[in-house]
Write a protein that holds these residues in place. Structure first.
Motif, short mmCIF file in Angstrom:
data_model
loop_
_atom_site.label_atom_id
_atom_site.label_comp_id
_atom_site.label_asym_id
_atom_site.label_seq_id
_atom_site.Cartn_x
_atom_site.Cartn_y
_atom_site.Cartn_z
N PHE A 333 87.04 16.83 134.01
CA PHE A 333 87.31 15.43 133.72
C PHE A 333 87.14 15.07 132.25
CE2 PHE A 333 85.84 14.36 138.33
CZ PHE A 333 87.03 14.87 138.82
N ARG A 334 86.78 16.05 131.43
CA ARG A 334 86.72 15.89 129.96
C ARG A 334 85.66 14.89 129.50
NH1 ARG A 334 89.30 19.84 130.86
NH2 ARG A 334 91.30 20.45 129.94
N LEU A 335 84.62 14.71 130.30
CA LEU A 335 83.50 13.90 129.84
C LEU A 335 82.67 14.73 128.86
CD1 LEU A 335 82.32 12.38 133.24
CD2 LEU A 335 83.67 11.24 131.48
N THR A 336 82.13 14.09 127.83
CA THR A 336 81.26 14.80 126.91
C THR A 336 79.92 15.08 127.62
OG1 THR A 336 80.18 12.83 126.02
CG2 THR A 336 82.28 13.52 124.98
N PRO A 337 79.14 16.05 127.14
CA PRO A 337 77.83 16.27 127.74
C PRO A 337 76.96 15.01 127.75
CG PRO A 337 78.42 18.15 126.41
CD PRO A 337 79.49 17.12 126.17
N GLU A 338 77.05 14.20 126.70
CA GLU A 338 76.27 12.96 126.68
C GLU A 338 76.73 12.01 127.78
OE1 GLU A 338 74.62 10.14 123.16
OE2 GLU A 338 76.82 10.30 123.25
N GLN A 339 78.05 11.86 127.94
CA GLN A 339 78.58 11.00 129.00
C GLN A 339 78.20 11.54 130.38
OE1 GLN A 339 82.69 11.27 127.79
NE2 GLN A 339 82.69 9.21 126.90
N THR A 340 78.21 12.87 130.49
CA THR A 340 77.89 13.50 131.77
C THR A 340 76.43 13.30 132.12
OG1 THR A 340 79.62 15.15 131.40
CG2 THR A 340 77.93 15.69 133.00
N LEU A 341 75.55 13.41 131.14
CA LEU A 341 74.13 13.18 131.41
C LEU A 341 73.90 11.71 131.79
CD1 LEU A 341 71.31 14.34 131.59
CD2 LEU A 341 71.04 13.94 129.13
N ALA A 342 74.59 10.80 131.12
CA ALA A 342 74.49 9.38 131.51
C ALA A 342 74.98 9.18 132.93
CB ALA A 342 75.29 8.52 130.54
N ALA A 343 75.98 9.97 133.33
CA ALA A 343 76.59 9.82 134.65
C ALA A 343 75.67 10.23 135.79
CB ALA A 343 77.89 10.65 134.72
N VAL A 344 74.63 11.03 135.48
CA VAL A 344 73.68 11.43 136.53
C VAL A 344 72.29 10.85 136.27
CG1 VAL A 344 74.96 13.52 137.11
CG2 VAL A 344 73.15 13.63 135.39
N THR A 345 72.22 9.88 135.36
CA THR A 345 70.95 9.20 135.11
C THR A 345 71.15 7.69 135.21
OG1 THR A 345 71.28 9.42 132.69
CG2 THR A 345 69.93 11.10 133.80
N ILE A 346 71.38 7.02 134.08
CA ILE A 346 71.41 5.56 134.09
C ILE A 346 72.60 5.01 134.86
CG2 ILE A 346 72.55 5.43 131.82
CD1 ILE A 346 69.93 2.98 133.36
N HIS A 347 73.78 5.64 134.76
CA HIS A 347 74.93 5.12 135.50
C HIS A 347 74.78 5.39 137.00
CE1 HIS A 347 77.64 5.27 131.66
NE2 HIS A 347 76.69 4.37 131.60
N ALA A 348 74.20 6.53 137.35
CA ALA A 348 73.94 6.80 138.76
C ALA A 348 72.91 5.83 139.32
CB ALA A 348 73.47 8.24 138.93
N ALA A 349 71.95 5.43 138.49
CA ALA A 349 70.98 4.42 138.92
C ALA A 349 71.68 3.11 139.24
CB ALA A 349 69.91 4.22 137.85
N HIS A 350 72.63 2.71 138.39
CA HIS A 350 73.41 1.50 138.67
C HIS A 350 74.16 1.63 140.00
CE1 HIS A 350 73.20 -1.22 135.15
NE2 HIS A 350 72.94 -0.13 134.46
N ALA A 351 74.67 2.83 140.29
CA ALA A 351 75.43 3.05 141.52
C ALA A 351 74.56 2.91 142.76
CB ALA A 351 76.08 4.43 141.50
N LEU A 352 73.23 2.94 142.59
CA LEU A 352 72.31 2.75 143.71
C LEU A 352 71.55 1.43 143.62
CD1 LEU A 352 70.80 6.34 144.06
CD2 LEU A 352 72.70 5.33 145.33
N GLY A 353 71.85 0.64 142.60
CA GLY A 353 71.12 -0.61 142.42
C GLY A 353 69.69 -0.40 141.96
N LEU A 354 69.41 0.73 141.32
CA LEU A 354 68.05 1.08 140.89
C LEU A 354 67.88 1.04 139.38
CD1 LEU A 354 67.33 4.13 143.25
CD2 LEU A 354 66.49 1.78 143.50
N GLN A 355 68.81 0.43 138.67
CA GLN A 355 68.81 0.50 137.21
C GLN A 355 67.59 -0.17 136.57
OE1 GLN A 355 71.02 -1.11 139.09
NE2 GLN A 355 71.29 -3.21 138.35
N GLU A 356 66.94 -1.06 137.27
CA GLU A 356 65.76 -1.73 136.69
C GLU A 356 64.53 -0.83 136.71
OE1 GLU A 356 65.94 -4.60 135.14
OE2 GLU A 356 68.08 -4.64 135.63
#
Length: 401
Positions: A333-356
């Protein structure tokens, strides 16, 4: 008690970026991060314990925000059939696919489902996953959906992980409701969901909006029921065809819409306006040998948060490594490593409503982090397979792996 974790570098992942702190330290107090910053700025204090991280790179604990980890049996025979040219839709139409896993799951006891799920999820834990979402959806009646959701709660009591439980009763049509999809949706809305919610077994509600599953109108009825129960919603959408499911999810302020290969520009705009996270599932894309890519440029252009997940399931993504999914997120999907790490940390937290509370390393958040024996955070994505040396900390305590 306060613990000092020193001699490390930190990728905090605030705002979806590395936000690196070199020569850093973390102070934990109980289950939370009490202080974080450079070692030279560390406040003078007394610490019950000091842990030397030996120059490791520290990231938030990884979050696997879309899995189907609890199931009976497996579908390796179907994997072989697909390699011989039989499509996913053809397998489903002949009684395979989700239906075959439903049979195996109904036949399994709670104890058997728990034992098999723990084997799979321990692989994810060893990969650095400290938070996981697990869906039901292979029971498709009250007793067996309840059985799956009870197992999910038991997993949370057994493993050092945060576990979110999602009811996916609207996953497929059970055999006893053949050609009665509206009646089954009514059963979910009037009987199953209220009872399961009352028992405290449900953290969110999901559905499969697809031509071989449920229509947007049927899914909307499930959403309305979830809304009446004050349960957040998620959606499998636009995996095999374009039905506008992701736009429907956005209208109901869904936490996420997942898969999304066939989503349109209008769907992207709707999700952007609603703040709904796009969860991409490269394991299923790879395993099914798909050629239709999610609209990555459009998602990024409109500022939609992008998460990645294993989609661990028996039929289309038997993935036991979230790190491998991260690599696929970059290579496919051509995500950068930084984008990919965000995708399994802070963005994944948003996807579960756990970002706070989860997904980034900040004062006041839960003390879930991984200390990786690497020279740069990009290595987490770069290496294929294997077990990168690491120390996993969950709720302020080191996990034995």
């Amino acid at each position: 008690m306060k613990k000092l974790w020193k001699n490390c570098h930190i990728a905090t992942m605030q705002a979806g970026q590395y936000s690196s702190i070199e020569n850093a330290a973390i102070v934990t107090l109980g289950q939370q991060i009490h202080w974080i910053g450079t070692f030279k700025d560390l406040p003078a204090d007394a610490y019950a314990e000091t842990i030397d991280l030996n120059g490791a790179w520290v990231t938030p604990g990884l979050i696997d925000c879309h899995t189907h980890s609890v199931f009976g049996g497996n579908r390796s025979v179907e994997f072989e059939k697909r390699l011989q040219g039989v499509s996913y839709a053809e397998i489903a139409a002949s009684g395979g696919g989700i239906a075959s896993t439903v049979r195996a799951t109904r036949e399994a006891s709670e104890e058997q489902l728990l034992a098999s799920a723990l084997k799979r999820i321990r692989c994810l834990l060893k990969d650095g996953v400290t938070t996981i979402e697990i869906k039901s959806g292979y029971g498709l009646d009250y007793a067996n959906e309840r059985k799956m959701l009870r197992v999910i709660r038991q997993i949370a009591e057994t493993l050092p992980m945060t576990v979110r439980s999602t009811c996916l009763a609207a996953h497929a049509l059970p055999p006893e409701y053949q050609d009665q999809s509206d009646a089954y949706i009514e059963h979910i809305c009037n009987d199953m969901l209220p009872k399961l919610h009352q028992e405290g077994l449900v953290d969110a509600v999901d559905a499969f909006c697809e031509y071989l599953a449920f229509s947007p109108a049927q899914v909307e009825r499930v959403f309305k029921t979830a809304q009446s129960l004050n349960l957040p919603i998620k959606l499998h959408a636009e995996q095999l065809s374009s039905l506008g499911g992701s736009s429907l999810a956005a209208r109901y302020q869904a936490l996420s819409a997942d898969h999304l290969e066939f989503m349109t520009e209008d769907d992207v705009k709707a999700m952007a306006a609603a703040g709904t996270v796009a969860v991409l599932l490269p394991g299923a894309f790879y395993f099914l040998r798909e050629t239709k890519y999610p609209p990555l440029e459009s998602l990024q252009q409109h500022g939609v948060r992008i998460a990645l997940s294993s989609d661990l399931n028996p039929g289309t993504s038997p993935a036991l490594s979230l790190r491998l999914m991260m690599n696929m997120g970059s290579t496919l999907f051509r995500l950068t490593p930084e984008q990919t790490l965000a995708a399994v940390t802070i963005h994944a937290a948003h996807a579960l409503g756990l970002q706070e509370t989860h997904g980034s390393l900040e004062q006041g958040k839960v003390a879930d982090f991984v200390a990786w024996d690497i020279e740069h955070p990009s290595e987490i994505v770069y290496w294929l397979g294997g077990d990168l040396p690491k120390r996993i900390i969950q709720h302020g305590n080191e996990v034995s792996i």
